[in-house]
Design a protein around this motif. Structure first.
Motif, PDB file in Angstrom:
ATOM      1  N   GLY A 100       0.808  -1.215   0.000  1.00 46.58           N
ATOM      2  CA  GLY A 100       0.000   0.000   0.000  1.00 46.58           C
ATOM      3  C   GLY A 100       0.835   1.256   0.000  1.00 46.58           C
ATOM      4  N   GLY A 101       1.934   1.250   0.771  1.00 53.88           N
ATOM      5  CA  GLY A 101       2.806   2.424   0.805  1.00 53.88           C
ATOM      6  C   GLY A 101       3.461   2.689  -0.532  1.00 53.88           C
ATOM      7  N   ALA A 102       3.939   1.623  -1.186  1.00 59.10           N
ATOM      8  CA  ALA A 102       4.566   1.782  -2.490  1.00 59.10           C
ATOM      9  C   ALA A 102       3.549   2.228  -3.534  1.00 59.10           C
ATOM     10  CB  ALA A 102       5.228   0.473  -2.908  1.00 59.10           C
ATOM     11  N   SER A 103       2.342   1.702  -3.454  1.00 59.87           N
ATOM     12  CA  SER A 103       1.280   2.122  -4.388  1.00 59.87           C
ATOM     13  C   SER A 103       1.011   3.618  -4.249  1.00 59.87           C
ATOM     14  CB  SER A 103      -0.004   1.327  -4.123  1.00 59.87           C
ATOM     15  OG  SER A 103       0.163  -0.043  -4.404  1.00 59.87           O
ATOM     16  N   ALA A 104       0.959   4.093  -3.003  1.00 60.64           N
ATOM     17  CA  ALA A 104       0.714   5.521  -2.770  1.00 60.64           C
ATOM     18  C   ALA A 104       1.842   6.368  -3.341  1.00 60.64           C
ATOM     19  CB  ALA A 104       0.552   5.779  -1.269  1.00 60.64           C
ATOM     20  N   ALA A 105       3.091   5.905  -3.208  1.00 62.61           N
ATOM     21  CA  ALA A 105       4.233   6.632  -3.747  1.00 62.61           C
ATOM     22  C   ALA A 105       4.146   6.720  -5.266  1.00 62.61           C
ATOM     23  CB  ALA A 105       5.532   5.960  -3.319  1.00 62.61           C
ATOM     24  N   ALA A 106       3.807   5.598  -5.915  1.00 64.81           N
ATOM     25  CA  ALA A 106       3.700   5.593  -7.378  1.00 64.81           C
ATOM     26  C   ALA A 106       2.552   6.484  -7.850  1.00 64.81           C
ATOM     27  CB  ALA A 106       3.507   4.163  -7.881  1.00 64.81           C
ATOM     28  N   ARG A 160       9.744  -7.368  -2.465  1.00 65.30           N
ATOM     29  CA  ARG A 160       8.708  -7.844  -3.391  1.00 65.30           C
ATOM     30  C   ARG A 160       7.427  -7.043  -3.247  1.00 65.30           C
ATOM     31  NH1 ARG A 160       8.895 -12.638  -2.006  1.00 65.30           N
ATOM     32  NH2 ARG A 160       7.166 -12.813  -0.537  1.00 65.30           N
ATOM     33  N   GLN A 161       6.988  -6.799  -2.024  1.00 66.83           N
ATOM     34  CA  GLN A 161       5.737  -6.077  -1.816  1.00 66.83           C
ATOM     35  C   GLN A 161       5.828  -4.633  -2.314  1.00 66.83           C
ATOM     36  OE1 GLN A 161       2.745  -7.440  -0.736  1.00 66.83           O
ATOM     37  NE2 GLN A 161       3.966  -9.270  -1.121  1.00 66.83           N
ATOM     38  N   ARG A 162       6.964  -3.990  -2.089  1.00 71.94           N
ATOM     39  CA  ARG A 162       7.114  -2.606  -2.569  1.00 71.94           C
ATOM     40  C   ARG A 162       7.196  -2.568  -4.093  1.00 71.94           C
ATOM     41  NH1 ARG A 162      11.200  -0.256   2.221  1.00 71.94           N
ATOM     42  NH2 ARG A 162       9.981  -1.225   3.896  1.00 71.94           N
ATOM     43  N   TYR A 163       7.936  -3.512  -4.661  1.00 75.79           N
ATOM     44  CA  TYR A 163       8.039  -3.566  -6.127  1.00 75.79           C
ATOM     45  C   TYR A 163       6.663  -3.798  -6.747  1.00 75.79           C
ATOM     46  CZ  TYR A 163       9.451  -5.082 -10.789  1.00 75.79           C
ATOM     47  OH  TYR A 163       9.587  -5.198 -12.157  1.00 75.79           O
ATOM     48  N   LEU A 164       5.890  -4.726  -6.192  1.00 77.71           N
ATOM     49  CA  LEU A 164       4.562  -5.008  -6.743  1.00 77.71           C
ATOM     50  C   LEU A 164       3.615  -3.824  -6.537  1.00 77.71           C
ATOM     51  CD1 LEU A 164       4.101  -8.748  -5.664  1.00 77.71           C
ATOM     52  CD2 LEU A 164       4.608  -7.860  -7.960  1.00 77.71           C
ATOM     53  N   GLY A 165       3.781  -3.114  -5.414  1.00 71.31           N
ATOM     54  CA  GLY A 165       2.952  -1.926  -5.191  1.00 71.31           C
ATOM     55  C   GLY A 165       3.224  -0.845  -6.220  1.00 71.31           C
ATOM     56  N   TRP A 166       4.515  -0.612  -6.512  1.00 68.97           N
ATOM     57  CA  TRP A 166       4.858   0.358  -7.561  1.00 68.97           C
ATOM     58  C   TRP A 166       4.268  -0.073  -8.904  1.00 68.97           C
ATOM     59  CZ3 TRP A 166      10.667  -0.228  -6.063  1.00 68.97           C
ATOM     60  CH2 TRP A 166      10.958   0.570  -4.942  1.00 68.97           C
ATOM     61  N   LYS A 167       4.538  -1.328  -9.250  1.00 65.46           N
ATOM     62  CA  LYS A 167       4.113  -1.842 -10.551  1.00 65.46           C
ATOM     63  C   LYS A 167       2.596  -1.817 -10.703  1.00 65.46           C
ATOM     64  CE  LYS A 167       5.887  -4.141 -13.399  1.00 65.46           C
ATOM     65  NZ  LYS A 167       6.074  -3.792 -14.830  1.00 65.46           N
ATOM     66  N   ASN A 168       1.888  -2.053  -9.641  1.00 64.39           N
ATOM     67  CA  ASN A 168       0.427  -2.059  -9.703  1.00 64.39           C
ATOM     68  C   ASN A 168      -0.101  -0.735 -10.232  1.00 64.39           C
ATOM     69  OD1 ASN A 168      -2.292  -3.166  -8.946  1.00 64.39           O
ATOM     70  ND2 ASN A 168      -2.233  -1.474  -7.475  1.00 64.39           N
ATOM     71  N   LEU A 187       1.769   1.763 -11.745  1.00 61.72           N
ATOM     72  CA  LEU A 187       2.376   2.126 -13.028  1.00 61.72           C
ATOM     73  C   LEU A 187       1.725   1.355 -14.177  1.00 61.72           C
ATOM     74  CD1 LEU A 187       6.127   2.229 -11.935  1.00 61.72           C
ATOM     75  CD2 LEU A 187       4.603   4.185 -12.307  1.00 61.72           C
ATOM     76  N   ASP A 188       1.446   0.087 -13.977  1.00 62.16           N
ATOM     77  CA  ASP A 188       0.808  -0.712 -15.033  1.00 62.16           C
ATOM     78  C   ASP A 188      -0.579  -0.174 -15.360  1.00 62.16           C
ATOM     79  OD1 ASP A 188       3.045  -2.290 -15.132  1.00 62.16           O
ATOM     80  OD2 ASP A 188       2.161  -4.008 -14.082  1.00 62.16           O
ATOM     81  N   LYS A 189      -1.323   0.219 -14.324  1.00 62.10           N
ATOM     82  CA  LYS A 189      -2.664   0.767 -14.569  1.00 62.10           C
ATOM     83  C   LYS A 189      -2.595   2.045 -15.394  1.00 62.10           C
ATOM     84  CE  LYS A 189      -4.128   0.788 -10.268  1.00 62.10           C
ATOM     85  NZ  LYS A 189      -5.003   0.934  -9.068  1.00 62.10           N
ATOM     86  N   ALA A 190      -1.495   2.798 -15.241  1.00 63.45           N
ATOM     87  CA  ALA A 190      -1.330   4.050 -15.989  1.00 63.45           C
ATOM     88  C   ALA A 190      -0.636   3.828 -17.334  1.00 63.45           C
ATOM     89  CB  ALA A 190      -0.523   5.043 -15.151  1.00 63.45           C
ATOM     90  N   GLY A 191      -0.298   2.583 -17.650  1.00 55.01           N
ATOM     91  CA  GLY A 191       0.376   2.297 -18.912  1.00 55.01           C
ATOM     92  C   GLY A 191       1.815   2.772 -18.944  1.00 55.01           C
ATOM     93  N   VAL A 192       2.451   2.872 -17.776  1.00 56.83           N
ATOM     94  CA  VAL A 192       3.827   3.359 -17.681  1.00 56.83           C
ATOM     95  C   VAL A 192       4.782   2.181 -17.483  1.00 56.83           C
ATOM     96  CG1 VAL A 192       5.445   4.709 -16.292  1.00 56.83           C
ATOM     97  CG2 VAL A 192       3.155   5.603 -16.764  1.00 56.83           C
ATOM     98  N   THR A 193       5.790   2.093 -18.334  1.00 60.66           N
ATOM     99  CA  THR A 193       6.836   1.087 -18.204  1.00 60.66           C
ATOM    100  C   THR A 193       8.032   1.723 -17.512  1.00 60.66           C
ATOM    101  OG1 THR A 193       6.115  -0.068 -20.200  1.00 60.66           O
ATOM    102  CG2 THR A 193       8.355  -0.513 -19.415  1.00 60.66           C
TER     103      THR A 193
END
Length: 358
Positions: free
Chosen positions: A164-170, A208-216, A218-224
Motif C-alpha cells: 500500500g505504501g509503495a502504491s501511494a508513492a507511485a 517484493r511487496q514494494r516492487y509489486l505496489g509500484w508496478k500495480n 504504473l501498469d494501470k497508468a500504462g507506464v513502463t
C-alpha cells in the motif's frame, strides 16, 4: 581463598545454602535487607554467581532471545532504521528480564550460530526463507516471530503495508504528471542490474511487496518503468546504481526508492550529474527515517512505524515464551504506512515550463 561455593557464603553470613541460592535465583523469597547481606558477602568473597549454563539446564531455559539477521551483523549498527527497530525490541525484552542475542545467517567453519547458540526463541528479521540458518531454528522447534517476512499461518508475524505504501508513492508521482519513472530496489545479486525486470517471487518479502505496489499503479497508468537492482551492500553501491540509472537515454524524471538511504544516494548522484531535485528529478524514499528531514531538499517518503514494529514483535515473542503449551492461533499484524509529501517531488520540469508559459 580457595573455591568459593554457595556453602562458603552461607557459612560466612550464617544462613542456609538455600537462602544464598534464593538470593541469586529467587530474590522474591528474601527480604531486601537479607538479600543485600548475601550479595555483599558474595562480592567480598569473590563469588560471581551460579554458572549460567548450569542454571539454564536446571530451569530449562536460557533467558535469551535471538534475532536472526542477514549475513552481516554490521547492518544492525550502521542502518538508522535498523538501530531504532532493534532498540525498541531490546527495550521490550529486557523489561521482561530477557537478553537479546544477534545471530548472523552466515556459517563460519563448524560454528553455526542458529544451531549452536543457546536461546529460548528467535525473531527472524527479513531473512531468506531458504536460509540454512532459518532451517536450523525451525528444526530446533523454538518459538519464532517473523518480521518483514512472508506470513506463515502457524508463526506469529509483524509486517508493514509495504504494498500500500509503495502504491501511494507511485500514484503520487503519476498524479504530478511523471511518465518516465525509475525504480530502485535491493536484490541479492552481486552486481548492479539496469533494466532487467526481476522475478518478484525471487525478491525478499518487503522488496517484493514494494516492487509489486509500484508496478500495480504504473501498469494501470500504462507506464513502463526503468529499473535498477542494487546489491545488498553499502551506500556507494546505491550511489553507483542511481548514477547508472540517471545516465541512460530517456532518463527517468522520477525515481521511487526502496529506502530513504537509497533515495539519499539517488539525490547525491543527481546533483553530481547536474540534475536539480525536484526540478529535473523527483525522488521518493521509504521509511521516513531521520535522514528524510535532514536531506536538502527534504525527502518525500513513505512512513512506517519501525519502533512499533519492534515493540509488537518483542511482545509476540514474550507472549510465546510465557505460553509455550498454548495452542491459540498465531497472531499476525500489518501496520499501516503513510505517504509524507515534502520538497523532493514536483511536476516534471517540462510541464512546469508549460504552465509558466500559459
Amino acid at each position: 581463598m580457595g573455591n568459593v561455593t554457595l556453602q562458603t557464603i552461607a557459612d560466612h553470613v550464617g544462613v542456609s545454602r538455600m537462602t544464598v541460592s534464593n538470593a541469586f535465583s529467587r530474590p522474591d523469597q528474601l527480604s531486601a535487607e537479607l538479600r543485600d547481606r548475601v550479595l555483599a558477602a558474595a562480592t567480598e568473597l569473590g563469588y560471581v554467581g551460579p554458572d549460567p549454563r548450569a542454571r539454564a539446564l536446571k530451569r530449562g531455559n536460557t533467558g535469551a532471545v535471538g534475532v536472526l539477521l542477514t549475513k552481516s551483523l554490521a547492518y544492525a549498527f550502521t542502518d538508522e532504521v535498523a538501530m531504532r527497530f532493534f532498540g525498541a525490541i531490546a527495550e521490550e525484552v529486557t523489561s521482561q528480564g530477557l537478553a537479546l542475542t544477534l545471530l548472523s545467517a552466515a556459517e563460519t567453519g563448524a560454528h553455526v550460530p542458529a544451531r549452536d547458540v543457546g536461546m529460548d526463541g528467535a525473531l527472524v528479521y527479513s531473512c531468506d526463507p531458504a536460509s540454512p540458518a532459518l532451517g536450523w531454528l525451525l528444526k530446533r522447534q523454538l518459538p519464532l516471530v517473523y518480521i518483514d517476512q512472508a506470513e506463515q499461518s502457524d508463526i506469529p508475524s509483524v509486517n508493514v503495508d509495504d504494498f500500500g505504501g509503495a502504491s501511494a508513492a507511485a500514484r503520487h508521482v503519476l498524479d504530478l504528471g511523471h511518465r518516465r519513472v525509475g525504480l530502485m530496489y535491493s536484490a541479492a545479486d552481486l552486481e548492479i542490474a539496469i533494466d532487467q525486470s526481476p522475478d518478484p517471487s525471487q525478491l525478499p518479502h518487503a522488496v517484493r511487496q514494494r516492487y509489486l505496489g509500484w508496478k500495480n499503479e504504473l501498469d494501470k497508468a500504462g507506464v513502463t518503468a526503468r529499473t535498477a537492482a542494487v546489491p545488498m551492500g553499502g551506500r556507494e553501491q546505491h550511489y553507483e546504481a542511481a548514477r547508472q540509472l540517471l545516465s541512460v537515454g530517456d532518463r527517468p524524471t522520477a525515481v521511487l526508492c526502496f529506502s530513504d538511504v537509497m533515495a539519499t544516494e539517488t539525490v547525491r548522484a543527481a546533483h553530481d550529474l547536474q540534475l536539480r531535485v525536484p526540478e529535473d528529478l523527483s525522488v521518493v524514499g521509504f521509511d521516513d527515517s531521520p535522514v528524510a528531514v535532514q536531506l536538502r531538499p527534504t525527502l518525500t517518503t513513505v512512513r512506517q512505524d519501525f519502533a512499533e514494529k519492534g515493540r509488537l514483535a518483542a511482545r509476540l515473542m514474550t507472549d510465546a515464551l510465557a505460553n509455550k503449551a498454548d495452542s491459540a492461533p498465531a497472531r499476525h499484524y500489518l501496520l499501516p504506512t503513510e505517504l509524507i509529501v515534502r520538497e523532493s517531488t514536483a511536476p516534471p520540469h517540462q510541464q512546469v515550463s508549460e504552465r509558466q508559459a500559459t
